[in-house]
Enzyme design. Structure first.
Site, mmCIF file in Angstrom:
data_model
loop_
_atom_site.group_PDB
_atom_site.id
_atom_site.type_symbol
_atom_site.label_atom_id
_atom_site.label_comp_id
_atom_site.label_asym_id
_atom_site.label_seq_id
_atom_site.Cartn_x
_atom_site.Cartn_y
_atom_site.Cartn_z
ATOM 1 N N GLU A 554 13.833 68.604 -28.401
ATOM 2 C CA GLU A 554 12.617 67.795 -28.329
ATOM 3 C C GLU A 554 12.761 66.699 -29.379
ATOM 4 O O GLU A 554 13.215 65.625 -29.068
ATOM 5 C CB GLU A 554 11.382 68.672 -28.556
ATOM 6 N N GLU A 819 5.205 75.888 -36.194
ATOM 7 C CA GLU A 819 4.449 75.369 -35.056
ATOM 8 C C GLU A 819 3.350 76.339 -34.637
ATOM 9 O O GLU A 819 2.243 75.933 -34.311
ATOM 10 C CB GLU A 819 5.405 75.117 -33.888
#
Length: 961
Positions: A554, A819
């Site tokens: 990502e 996260e």
């Protein structure tokens, strides 16, 4: 290579107090070619493609003689959507289909075999293309549009197929390329996953990854006179590294940086005076795919283009004042035989030291394997000067240990999650290949945990994070990749000759070299660890753009993450230039309607996908944050029209000023089982943007606009209250985030604020002093509690050590912010949602703003941006007995420290020159405050005594509460 030779007269000598920059003012952007090498497969002309394919749904498509990522190509498709299977022949030109012809093939593919394996053969010989299915010739066509090019496959979102046993052969039977698509083997194509059934694209375009992606380029030139000064200007589509006469130019990495290359390409300028000599000189460049031609996210390679290219211009000013300009052109030479055999930001770098060519970037080199460069389509009209700091090596980390969980596998623990690479020291026989794999965590058995390195399930791309080094066999050798980076704490080393020691490996920290301007510490080791985790996550995710994470496939400039974290980021580092550059990326991402995209830079595959609720709103929040933090309205002025368009777009999409839920599809991302309605979030952010726009408009003299935005905010707030707030002050959904938005943005009438604050504190208490917020709510949760008289609850959240909390992460070994609050589950083991389980995600570190402003008490004044006036108002609490922070503002360093010893509270504050501060000393009723310096005390109010002060060093003593 010589562009221009001018004789210019020197200006008269300047007075002693004056100065002038040596040499020309800047590059001539209209001069210079973009040069590189054509990939071998791009030169294929006459060849035959053989492939086994199975249509799972609708169609299977094969590109051949393709260029520009398939935009200019032939694409033959077996389509089974109609009553009779057809061979559908497409001619693509400029990204659109210019011609389509159809040939029925029902005689070959029977109705009962539509979804069984078939063999497709496409033979291109000159202008004749012969197509066979299952050994039967079904079509012969004359096609003259494209004489050469590569191969690939395509599926639309509604199509699905698998491909096996691919072979490309020349007319004389030579195998040009072959891939059986064996499960577990690397994918040679730009997208898709190789599984048990072969190559599965999942609705993507997958072109054969160009080889020859890491060429070296060189040229020689002669300087006939003594050099007074010289500057080299350079840029690339991809990544470049320049050298002159064998010496590296500059110390930056990943130049020219990531932008949307369709809109802008940055160039850099270097003072190379000290590298040049009169007489013969040589200039060299090493290229790599980078973001331009390498992988981006899970979308595969070639998102902007298929091959790296270089642009450079050397401007030399001689001692006599004449100027000579050199640059990239067709006279340069290229080699694909260098030691960097492959490089990709996600996959890693491979380096074969046996292929090194000593002297390749020095004058007089005559090595073999060099040929003329290919001049490529120009991008000079896109060139812009780099703004903001470059990516550099910013530090090193020594391993804290090394283990051998499996024979021959050595795992190094750096003790810290970093972005960068490692430097390896090794000695062994020529041809020995050492493999380095990088990961954020290890399993209980000590082996690497790599399940979280994909952004989604197969066929999403997995970031291999793997480097290889092949030894040349001459004594002790050192390997340090320059054209990839990884997110990791642990490194697995295999193939090492012998047994490595911790001294044989060093972590090399890389990232945008933004200056550190803030510091923060307390008497609580866990909170200090949290500050360290926040600053490391910021450091690791400033990498040309503000990335979401540093490891998996990502690493994108997600707008929401950057928006929510921006105020904390600006406390820790000087991001003025960095944000100016990224705001330019945001503006480039803006849709025709005016919505900022959800990632920036963007690229064609993800363009026009923007939304709000905190994501596209970054286009407004970033200029506001930069202006407030650093005091310069330049970013406000340059972004103003784009921000206005965004506000107008939201107003046009709203109904009665309420935005639809579809405009905030992410919601309160990563909340803890307490969702908040997306329309509520989107509309709250709409109001927030209007309030920021009112302040920014006033700052640049747009008074009418400012009044309009103040009115818009009031109208949105009224609509928001009517839609989401009950008469008793409760907010729809009764979530922590709902109350946080209402309180922090100022949406509620003053009469309801105290009740809302109490409800928010009650929700936290009911959860056992735990948060339930996601990305949207966490940034303002503690500030909202403090603003409504619940700082004690905020401290309990900060000092919490059980799930979900920052302390929980730290208790499970976190060295950066996670996260997910439960990246490691409370019961043990990694979270099974491996595709969203980064262990380095800065966004929830947004609590750092509260730590600076409430614990240490450094509070900016929005009416005086850049800390021209500010407050120092610490609120001691929790179990803390000491806290201190500093901030290097545009005016100088601000510092605030307090300490409780017994029954005494002492404060120490430094106010820089050119500023005014209001220092609030926590004061018990009737308690006396002893102050030093020219501090004028006000009347004690709200538990503090205010002192208005100018520049200076001040101390205060009073009774502790």
């Amino acid at each position: 290579m010589v562009f221009l030779l001018l004789m210019v007269s020197l200006q008269p000598a300047l007075p002693a107090a004056a100065s002038t920059a040596p040499g020309p003012a800047g590059p001539d952007l209209g001069r210079g070619d973009w040069i590189g090498v054509d990939a071998t497969d791009a030169k294929w002309s006459d060849y035959t493609v053989d492939v086994d394919l199975t249509v799972v749904k609708e169609a299977a498509s094969v590109y051949f003689r393709a260029r520009s990522g398939g935009a200019d190509s032939y694409m033959w498709q077996i389509n089974v959507t109609g009553p009779v299977p057809i061979l559908k022949k497409h001619v693509w030109a400029g990204g659109g289909v210019s011609a389509v012809t159809e040939t029925p093939i029902g005689d070959v593919i029977r109705p009962d075999a539509l979804h069984t394996p078939h063999h497709l053969r496409i033979a291109a010989a000159g202008d004749t293309v012969t197509t066979s299915v299952d050994g039967v010739v079904v079509d012969t066509a004359q096609e003259s549009a494209y004489p050469s090019g590569t191969i690939g496959f395509r599926e639309s979102p509604t199509e699905e197929a698998t491909y096996r046993h691919l072979a490309v052969t020349s007319p004389d039977g030579e195998t040009l390329f072959e891939d059986p698509f064996t499960a577990g083997e690397p994918n040679a194509f730009s997208a898709g996953t190789v599984g048990p059934d072969g190559l599965d694209l999942a609705g993507a375009v997958a072109m054969l990854k160009p080889r020859d992606q890491t060429p070296r380029l060189r040229d020689e030139f002669t300087l006939p006179k003594k050099v007074r000064s010289a500057r080299l200007y350079a840029s690339a589509l991809g990544i470049y590294q320049m050298s002159i006469d064998g010496k590296r130019v500059g110390d930056d990495l990943f130049a020219p940086g990531w932008t949307n290359y369709q809109h802008q390409v940055q160039y850099q300028g270097y003072d190379v005076t000290g590298l040049l000599a009169r007489g013969a000189n040589a200039i060299g460049a090493q290229l790599a795919p980078g973001w331009y031609a390498g992988n981006i996210g899970w979308f595969g390679t070639g998102q902007y283009g298929t091959a790296p290219a270089l642009w450079a211009q050397l401007q030399v000013t001689y001692a006599d004042g004449s100027v000579q300009s050199f640059g990239t052109d067709a006279s340069w030479r290229a080699s694909t035989g260098g030691p960097v055999t492959s490089a990709d930001n996600y996959m890693g770098e491979s380096y074969d030291a046996r292929r090194e060519q000593p002297g390749w970037n020095e004058p007089g080199f005559t090595g073999a394997g060099w040929s003329p460069v290919a001049v490529q389509p120009g991008q000079s009209d896109k060139l812009v000067r780099q703004i903001g700091p470059p990516v550099r090596v910013t530090g090193t980390v020594a391993p804290v240990g090394v283990s051998e969980p499996e024979p021959g596998t050595f795992v190094f623990d750096l003790g810290q999650d970093i972005s960068g690479v490692v430097r390896l020291r090794v000695r062994g026989p020529a041809g020995t290949t050492v493999t380095l794999q990088h990961a954020q965590a290890v399993r209980p058995d000590g082996t690497l945990y790599t399940d979280n390195l994909a952004a989604g399930p197969a066929p999403y791309l997995t970031a291999a994070q793997k480097d290889t080094f092949t030894l040349r066999g001459s004594g002790t050798e050192t390997f340090q990749p320059d054209f990839t980076y990884h997110g990791f704490r642990y490194v697995s080393v295999t193939g090492y000759p012998g047994k490595p020691t911790p001294a044989d490996l060093t972590g090399i920290v890389e990232g945008t070299d933004a200056p550190v301007i803030g510091s923060f510490s307390t008497s609580n080791a866990m909170i200090d660890r949290l500050q360290s985790n926040i600053t490391w996550s910021e450091r690791d995710n400033l990498f040309s753009v503000p990335t979401d994470t540093n490891a998996r496939s990502e690493r994108l400039g997600w707008t929401g993450d950057a928006d929510f974290f921006a105020p904390t980021a600006a406390f820790n580092r000087d991001l003025d230039g960095f944000y100016a550059k990224w705001e330019r990326d945001l503006i480039d991402s803006q849709t025709a309607q005016g919505v900022f995209d959800n990632v920036a830079p963007t690229w064609p595959a993800v363009a026009n996908a923007g939304y709000g609720g905190g994501w596209g709103d970054a286009g407004v929040v970033i200029p506001y944050t930069a202006w407030q933090s650093y005091g310069d309205t330049a970013i406000v002025r340059s972004s103003y029209d784009a921000m206005r368009r965004y506000l107008s777009a939201m107003e046009s999409m709203s109904s009665g000023l309420i935005l639809p839920a579809s405009f905030a599809p992410a919601g309160d991302w990563m909340n803890v089982n307490q969702p908040t309605a997306s329309d509520l979030i989107a509309t709250a952010y709409f109001a927030y943007d209007a309030s920021l726009m009112a302040r920014m408009a006033a700052a640049i003299g747009r008074d009418d606009d400012a009044a309009g935005y103040r009115d818009l905010f009031a109208r949105i707030a009224s609509a928001w209250n009517a839609a989401y707030v009950a008469a008793d002050g409760s907010v729809a959904g009764n979530s922590e985030t709902g109350y946080v938005l209402a309180l922090h943005i100022g949406l509620l009438p003053e009469s309801l604020r105290a009740q809302a604050g109490d409800r928010l504190a009650g929700l936290v208490r009911a959860a056992g002093d735990h948060l339930a917020t996601g990305f949207v709510g966490t940034q303002w949760l503690l500030p909202a509690l403090s603003a409504t008289g619940h700082t004690d609850v905020a401290y309990r959240l900060l000092e919490q050590t059980t799930y979900p909390s920052w302390g929980y992460e730290i208790g499970h070994g976190a060295t950066t912010v996670w996260e997910r609050w439960d990246g490691i589950l409370p019961g043990g083991g990694f979270n099974p949602n491996v595709n969203g389980n980064s262990f380095n995600h800065a966004v929830d570190g947004a609590v750092g703003t509260w730590m600076y402003t409430t614990i240490a008490g450094i509070v900016p004044d929005p009416a005086h941006p850049g800390y021209a006036r500010f407050s120092v108002r610490p609120e001691p609490g929790g179990g803390l007995t000491h806290a201190e922070a500093s901030l290097r503002s545009p005016h100088g360093t601000i510092s605030s420290a307090w300490r409780i010893a017994g029954k005494e509270l002492s404060m120490d504050v430094v106010v820089p020159h050119g500023t005014t501060a209001v220092i609030h000393v926590p004061t018990l009723p009737l308690a006396h405050v002893t102050a030093t310096g020219d501090a004028r005390a006000g009347v004690p109010e709200d538990g503090a005594t205010a002192f208005t002060v100018g520049p200076g060093h001040y101390t205060f003593e009073t009774l502790a509460g």
